[in-house]
Design an enzyme around this catalytic site. Structure first.
Site, PDB file in Angstrom:
ATOM      1  CG  HIS A  43      33.716  38.148  44.903  1.00 57.19           C
ATOM      2  ND1 HIS A  43      32.943  39.122  45.608  1.00 57.19           N
ATOM      3  CD2 HIS A  43      32.821  37.964  43.880  1.00 57.19           C
ATOM      4  CE1 HIS A  43      32.030  39.729  45.219  1.00 57.19           C
ATOM      5  NE2 HIS A  43      31.725  39.007  43.950  1.00 57.19           N
ATOM      6  NE  ARG A  87      47.085  27.385  30.536  1.00 54.84           N
ATOM      7  CZ  ARG A  87      47.729  25.953  30.993  1.00 54.84           C
ATOM      8  NH1 ARG A  87      46.906  25.243  31.184  1.00 54.84           N
ATOM      9  NH2 ARG A  87      48.964  25.951  31.054  1.00 54.84           N
ATOM     10  CG  LEU A  88      37.942  31.761  33.919  1.00 58.34           C
ATOM     11  CD1 LEU A  88      36.996  31.282  34.674  1.00 58.34           C
ATOM     12  CD2 LEU A  88      38.070  33.334  33.977  1.00 58.34           C
ATOM     13  CE1 TYR A 110      38.416  30.819  40.025  1.00 58.04           C
ATOM     14  CE2 TYR A 110      40.363  31.806  40.141  1.00 58.04           C
ATOM     15  CZ  TYR A 110      39.524  31.231  39.335  1.00 58.04           C
ATOM     16  OH  TYR A 110      39.763  31.046  37.951  1.00 58.04           O
ATOM     17  N   GLY A 152      33.826  36.721  33.239  1.00 59.27           N
ATOM     18  CA  GLY A 152      34.721  35.740  33.915  1.00 59.27           C
ATOM     19  C   GLY A 152      33.795  34.992  34.896  1.00 59.27           C
ATOM     20  CB  VAL A 162      37.685  37.501  30.034  1.00 57.26           C
ATOM     21  CG1 VAL A 162      36.541  38.448  29.193  1.00 57.26           C
ATOM     22  CG2 VAL A 162      36.707  36.444  30.931  1.00 57.26           C
ATOM     23  N   PRO A 215      36.157  10.743  54.020  1.00 53.56           N
ATOM     24  CG  PRO A 215      35.046   9.325  52.577  1.00 53.56           C
ATOM     25  CD  PRO A 215      35.192  10.710  52.870  1.00 53.56           C
ATOM     26  N   GLY A 270      34.367  43.313  31.658  1.00 53.78           N
ATOM     27  CA  GLY A 270      33.337  44.327  32.310  1.00 53.78           C
ATOM     28  C   GLY A 270      32.014  43.884  32.184  1.00 53.78           C
ATOM     29  N   GLY A 274      31.003  40.531  33.310  1.00 58.44           N
ATOM     30  CA  GLY A 274      30.572  39.564  34.145  1.00 58.44           C
ATOM     31  C   GLY A 274      30.975  38.215  33.440  1.00 58.44           C
TER      32      GLY A 274
END
Length: 167
Positions: free
Chosen positions: A142, A93-94, A140, A106, A96, A81, A102, A104
């Site tokens: 990926h 934020r992200l 991201y 994340g 680990v 619209p 290693g 997975g």
């Protein structure tokens, strides 16, 4: 994720954040010193991945946001619209913990965030992230995120895409 299993839950005051070490001083400081204030003020929500010993293995934050329609890629914007902006969810934020890299985690935290954002009853068009450098932006991309043409380190993924994948 391979090996150990993790449970993702909202951050609580009883969870120990003092040992968390992601390798990013800014992310670690925020998680140890500021996150509870932001959650209490309702400016962000924080979710943590806990291992079997209840150690915080990773975290991410979500908050409401908006995206300017004219900043979206033209082929995307023309399908929406004609409002000046569209609602979005921002993953601020992200991170680990280095001890759990290693595995997975994340990607699993990202999947959890996308599922939460796509499942809420309040409308939002996309999950958006603002990255600091190319290496994190590549993570991201990926996972299907699209960079904004004018600011390629800001990326988004339409939540309709997520809902279709979950169906």
């Amino acid at each position: 994720m391979t090996g150990a299993s993790f449970r993702v839950t909202p951050l609580t005051a009883t969870q120990d954040r003092t040992e968390f070490l992601s390798g990013s001083e800014a992310l670690d400081h925020y998680f140890r010193q500021q996150i509870t204030q932001d959650v209490r003020r309702r400016v962000t929500a924080c979710f943590v991945a806990l291992n079997g010993e209840q150690q915080v293995a990773g975290y991410y934050t979500l908050a409401s946001a908006s995206m300017l329609l004219n900043e979206l890629p033209a082929d995307v914007g023309k399908k929406l619209p004609r409002y000046p902006s569209v609602p979005a969810v921002r993953m601020g934020r992200l991170a680990v913990d280095q001890r759990f890299r290693g595995r997975g985690l994340g990607a699993a935290l990202l999947a959890d965030a996308l599922t939460r954002a796509a499942s809420v009853e309040i409308a939002a068009y996309a999950l958006v992230v603002d990255e600091k450098d190319e290496s994190t932006a590549a993570f991201y991309r990926h996972h299907g995120f699209i960079p904004l043409p004018s600011t390629p380190l800001t990326l988004f993924l339409a939540l309709a895409t997520v809902k279709a994948m979950l169906a």
